[in-house]
Design a protein around this motif. Structure first.
Motif, PDB file in Angstrom:
ATOM      1  N   GLY A  77       0.787  -1.229   0.000  1.00  0.00           N
ATOM      2  CA  GLY A  77       0.000   0.000   0.000  1.00  0.00           C
ATOM      3  C   GLY A  77       0.818   1.279   0.000  1.00  0.00           C
ATOM      4  N   MET A  78       2.075   1.194  -0.470  1.00  0.00           N
ATOM      5  CA  MET A  78       2.855   2.430  -0.579  1.00  0.00           C
ATOM      6  C   MET A  78       2.296   3.286  -1.704  1.00  0.00           C
ATOM      7  SD  MET A  78       6.740   1.098  -0.302  1.00  0.00           S
ATOM      8  CE  MET A  78       6.491   0.032  -1.708  1.00  0.00           C
ATOM      9  N   LEU A  79       2.229   4.578  -1.466  1.00  0.00           N
ATOM     10  CA  LEU A  79       1.804   5.525  -2.506  1.00  0.00           C
ATOM     11  C   LEU A  79       3.084   6.253  -2.916  1.00  0.00           C
ATOM     12  CD1 LEU A  79      -1.427   6.736  -0.650  1.00  0.00           C
ATOM     13  CD2 LEU A  79      -1.182   4.833  -2.272  1.00  0.00           C
ATOM     14  N   GLY A  94       8.173  -5.974   2.081  1.00  0.00           N
ATOM     15  CA  GLY A  94       8.094  -6.499   0.720  1.00  0.00           C
ATOM     16  C   GLY A  94       9.298  -6.056  -0.071  1.00  0.00           C
ATOM     17  N   ALA A  95       9.365  -6.397  -1.272  1.00  0.00           N
ATOM     18  CA  ALA A  95       8.682  -7.496  -1.921  1.00  0.00           C
ATOM     19  C   ALA A  95       9.645  -8.066  -2.951  1.00  0.00           C
ATOM     20  CB  ALA A  95       7.423  -7.006  -2.617  1.00  0.00           C
ATOM     21  N   THR A  96       9.504  -9.359  -3.172  1.00  0.00           N
ATOM     22  CA  THR A  96      10.283  -9.960  -4.256  1.00  0.00           C
ATOM     23  C   THR A  96       9.640  -9.564  -5.589  1.00  0.00           C
ATOM     24  OG1 THR A  96       8.965 -11.974  -4.353  1.00  0.00           O
ATOM     25  CG2 THR A  96      10.829 -11.967  -2.810  1.00  0.00           C
ATOM     26  N   VAL A 129      13.763  -3.588  -1.075  1.00  0.00           N
ATOM     27  CA  VAL A 129      13.096  -4.023   0.157  1.00  0.00           C
ATOM     28  C   VAL A 129      12.461  -2.783   0.785  1.00  0.00           C
ATOM     29  CG1 VAL A 129      15.171  -3.804   1.621  1.00  0.00           C
ATOM     30  CG2 VAL A 129      13.305  -5.313   2.330  1.00  0.00           C
ATOM     31  N   TYR A 130      11.243  -2.972   1.284  1.00  0.00           N
ATOM     32  CA  TYR A 130      10.585  -1.845   1.949  1.00  0.00           C
ATOM     33  C   TYR A 130       9.859  -2.325   3.189  1.00  0.00           C
ATOM     34  CZ  TYR A 130       7.055  -3.468  -1.488  1.00  0.00           C
ATOM     35  OH  TYR A 130       6.234  -4.229  -2.284  1.00  0.00           O
ATOM     36  N   LEU A 131       9.805  -1.422   4.184  1.00  0.00           N
ATOM     37  CA  LEU A 131       9.129  -1.710   5.448  1.00  0.00           C
ATOM     38  C   LEU A 131       8.070  -0.635   5.642  1.00  0.00           C
ATOM     39  CD1 LEU A 131      12.274  -2.643   5.743  1.00  0.00           C
ATOM     40  CD2 LEU A 131      11.696  -2.898   8.128  1.00  0.00           C
ATOM     41  N   TYR A 165       0.473  -2.954 -12.713  1.00  0.00           N
ATOM     42  CA  TYR A 165       1.798  -3.426 -12.288  1.00  0.00           C
ATOM     43  C   TYR A 165       2.118  -3.032 -10.840  1.00  0.00           C
ATOM     44  CZ  TYR A 165       6.754  -4.669 -12.845  1.00  0.00           C
ATOM     45  OH  TYR A 165       7.998  -5.212 -12.707  1.00  0.00           O
ATOM     46  N   ARG A 166       3.117  -2.147 -10.626  1.00  0.00           N
ATOM     47  CA  ARG A 166       3.521  -1.813  -9.252  1.00  0.00           C
ATOM     48  C   ARG A 166       2.643  -0.738  -8.625  1.00  0.00           C
ATOM     49  NH1 ARG A 166       9.052  -3.019 -10.592  1.00  0.00           N
ATOM     50  NH2 ARG A 166       9.722  -4.274  -8.830  1.00  0.00           N
ATOM     51  N   ASN A 167       1.711  -0.172  -9.391  1.00  0.00           N
ATOM     52  CA  ASN A 167       1.056   1.058  -8.941  1.00  0.00           C
ATOM     53  C   ASN A 167      -0.455   0.944  -8.793  1.00  0.00           C
ATOM     54  OD1 ASN A 167       3.459   2.792  -8.891  1.00  0.00           O
ATOM     55  ND2 ASN A 167       3.492   2.371 -11.085  1.00  0.00           N
ATOM     56  N   LEU A 227       0.287 -11.626  -7.395  1.00  0.00           N
ATOM     57  CA  LEU A 227       0.716 -11.429  -8.782  1.00  0.00           C
ATOM     58  C   LEU A 227       0.392 -10.018  -9.238  1.00  0.00           C
ATOM     59  CD1 LEU A 227      -0.560 -14.861 -10.173  1.00  0.00           C
ATOM     60  CD2 LEU A 227       1.797 -14.256  -9.558  1.00  0.00           C
ATOM     61  N   ARG A 228       1.432  -9.246  -9.529  1.00  0.00           N
ATOM     62  CA  ARG A 228       1.215  -7.901 -10.095  1.00  0.00           C
ATOM     63  C   ARG A 228       0.846  -8.061 -11.573  1.00  0.00           C
ATOM     64  NH1 ARG A 228       6.332  -8.034  -7.766  1.00  0.00           N
ATOM     65  NH2 ARG A 228       6.741  -6.668  -5.989  1.00  0.00           N
ATOM     66  N   PRO A 229      -0.086  -7.254 -12.057  1.00  0.00           N
ATOM     67  CA  PRO A 229      -0.396  -7.313 -13.495  1.00  0.00           C
ATOM     68  C   PRO A 229       0.591  -6.447 -14.278  1.00  0.00           C
ATOM     69  CG  PRO A 229      -1.985  -5.912 -12.356  1.00  0.00           C
ATOM     70  CD  PRO A 229      -0.971  -6.325 -11.325  1.00  0.00           C
ATOM     71  N   THR A 243       9.413   7.969  -4.819  1.00  0.00           N
ATOM     72  CA  THR A 243      10.512   7.028  -4.507  1.00  0.00           C
ATOM     73  C   THR A 243      10.577   5.871  -5.505  1.00  0.00           C
ATOM     74  OG1 THR A 243       9.058   6.343  -2.683  1.00  0.00           O
ATOM     75  CG2 THR A 243      11.146   7.353  -2.095  1.00  0.00           C
ATOM     76  N   GLU A 244       9.469   5.581  -6.220  1.00  0.00           N
ATOM     77  CA  GLU A 244       9.520   4.502  -7.214  1.00  0.00           C
ATOM     78  C   GLU A 244       9.633   5.056  -8.635  1.00  0.00           C
ATOM     79  OE1 GLU A 244       6.925   1.146  -6.902  1.00  0.00           O
ATOM     80  OE2 GLU A 244       7.603   0.700  -4.866  1.00  0.00           O
ATOM     81  N   LEU A 245      10.165   6.272  -8.762  1.00  0.00           N
ATOM     82  CA  LEU A 245      10.373   6.854 -10.087  1.00  0.00           C
ATOM     83  C   LEU A 245      11.463   6.070 -10.834  1.00  0.00           C
ATOM     84  CD1 LEU A 245       9.925   9.170 -12.141  1.00  0.00           C
ATOM     85  CD2 LEU A 245      11.654  10.476 -10.901  1.00  0.00           C
TER      86      LEU A 245
HETATM   87  N1  GLY Z   1       4.965  -1.014  -5.487  1.00  0.00           N
HETATM   88  C1  GLY Z   1       5.560  -2.017  -4.720  1.00  0.00           C
HETATM   89  C2  GLY Z   1       5.706  -3.313  -5.362  1.00  0.00           C
HETATM   90  O1  GLY Z   1       5.202  -3.524  -6.452  1.00  0.00           O
HETATM   91  O2  GLY Z   1       6.345  -4.178  -4.797  1.00  0.00           O
END
Ligand code: GLY
Length: 403
Positions: A54-56, A280-282, A267-269, A349-351, A323-325, A60-62
């Motif tokens: 649930g990170m927004l 997470g996350a692999t 890795v994120y906490l 996907y990640r967002n 599973l991320r799409p 940081t994910e640019l």
């Molecule tokens: N946005 C975080 C992840 O996909 O792991």
């Protein structure tokens, strides 16, 4: 206005295939625009949001080459506070755990530091707010960080929400808005008269609809009966995630999201106000496999431990994989396809969690006006259309036969 029901058959304005957060927000927003909406999903509120942290994290994910996606991410982040307030009211008072806590991305060695410096430069070129901190300054903000932290980026605008509570609130808001839930899996799209007209479900029901939205996450490319030319090119990208709990005596363990790239892996906490700590996350390209592996858990704990050594004291309460799409350019597919009546809301996907508010608004506009709003034009599904099929005519569309 509610869908008309005749036995197992209903007719609505919109049938949403997939009841994860993207399908639910589409259904809720469309129903608020006066459309009669149905959702097909065996387990509404499930899907990748059950696993996501649930990170927004627009800033940081640019990533290099994702400047267009950045615009949509920032727009959705900007909408979050109002969206959460509106959802609370529409769901009968449910709190989705939105926390304006900010994020700290740290470096553990010289390579990580160089990587973060590059990210910082990219953020600055993109006009984003982030501040470089020394290791000492990082530890002053977050005393549980390892003494070896070499520096970091403070991003006060990257917040968090609890995706499970978000999903539950969206289910409640949909129910209160009169959205009909078919608790079954969509097997096949129904095409009639050259347009999408409903779906056949695995319980035998055949809900009909004027428009169909395919919002089935990583499964979106597997719906039978969808013409090959418009089948979304999404693939599953596995993510393993851990949940720990911070005993009251240890609180506050972390006050904001803390993340790093350790030996090339993210890795994120993510600390929640209720004491849950999500790690997470692999990121694994392993098809439909959702096994939680010893290796995945080990790597996450090892990397998280390097970052925050005290983590090994905490009870481990859950391990899960989702599973991320994923899409070919890591950005979502939003809006009409070449098959009249069929729309996509997938490939986030990640967002997915971050893009939930803007996706709901974009899809409601598409469903009520037929037009993709300006901020979503770059994400039209047609960008992946094979050249030979561009622009396809409905009669030549051929079923892919995937289910
Ligand atoms: N946005 C975080 C992840 O996909 O792991």
């Amino acid at each position: 206005m509610h869908p008309r029901t005749t036995g197992a058959h209903t007719t609505s304005d919109v049938l949403v295939v997939g009841g994860g957060i993207i399908g639910l927000v589409t259904a809720w927003r469309a129903s608020r625009h006066g459309l009669r909406v149905a959702v097909a999903d065996p387990e509404p509120g499930g899907g990748a949001a059950r696993v996501a942290a649930g990170m927004l994290a627009a800033v940081t994910e640019l990533h290099y080459g994702e400047e267009t996606l950045l615009g949509l991410n920032l727009e959705s982040a900007r909408r979050y506070p109002d969206f959460v307030a509106e959802l609370r009211e529409a769901s009968g008072g449910m709190d989705v755990g939105y926390r304006a806590c900010g994020t700290l991305a740290v470096a553990l060695d010289a390579d990580d530091r160089a990587h973060l410096r590059e990210l910082h430069a990219l953020q600055q070129r993109s006009g984003l707010r982030s501040e470089w901190l020394t290791g000492r300054e990082c530890r002053r903000l977050e005393p549980m960080l390892a003494p070896g932290v070499r520096g970091g980026l403070r991003v006060d605008g990257d917040h968090q929400v609890d995706p499970r509570r978000l999903a539950a609130a969206l289910v409640a808001a949909c129910e209160r808005a009169g959205v009909v839930f078919h608790r079954a899996r969509a097997e096949r799209l129904v095409v009639a008269g050259g347009r999408a007209a409903g779906a056949v479900l695995d319980d035998g029901a055949e809900p009909a609809a004027g428009q169909v939205v395919l919002a089935a996450g990583s499964l979106s490319g597997r719906l039978g009966g969808v013409p090959r030319e418009v089948l979304p090119p999404v693939r599953p990208v596995k993510g393993q995630v851990l949940r720990l709990s911070v005993p009251r005596a240890y609180a506050p363990f972390l006050s904001r999201t803390v993340r790093a790239v350790v030996r090339g892996s993210q890795v994120y906490l993510v600390p929640r106000e209720n004491g849950e700590l999500v790690v997470g996350a692999t990121s694994e390209e392993l098809g439909w496999d959702t096994t939680v592996t010893a290796g995945g858990v080990y790597e996450l704990l090892r990397d998280a431990h390097e970052l925050v050594p005290g983590i090994t004291e905490l009870p481990l309460t859950e391990t899960r994989a989702g599973l991320r799409p994923g899409s070919p350019d890591n950005a979502p597919l939003l809006g009409p396809t070449a098959l009249p009546g069929l729309h996509l809301a997938t490939g986030h996907y990640r967002n997915g969690v971050l893009l939930t508010p803007v996706t709901g608004d974009v899809m409601a506009t598409v469903l009520t006006t037929g037009e993709l709003p300006e901020q979503a034009r770059a994400f039209a599904p047609g960008r992946f259309a094979p050249p030979a099929a561009s622009p396809p005519t409905s009669p030549s569309l051929s079923p892919a036969g995937v289910s």
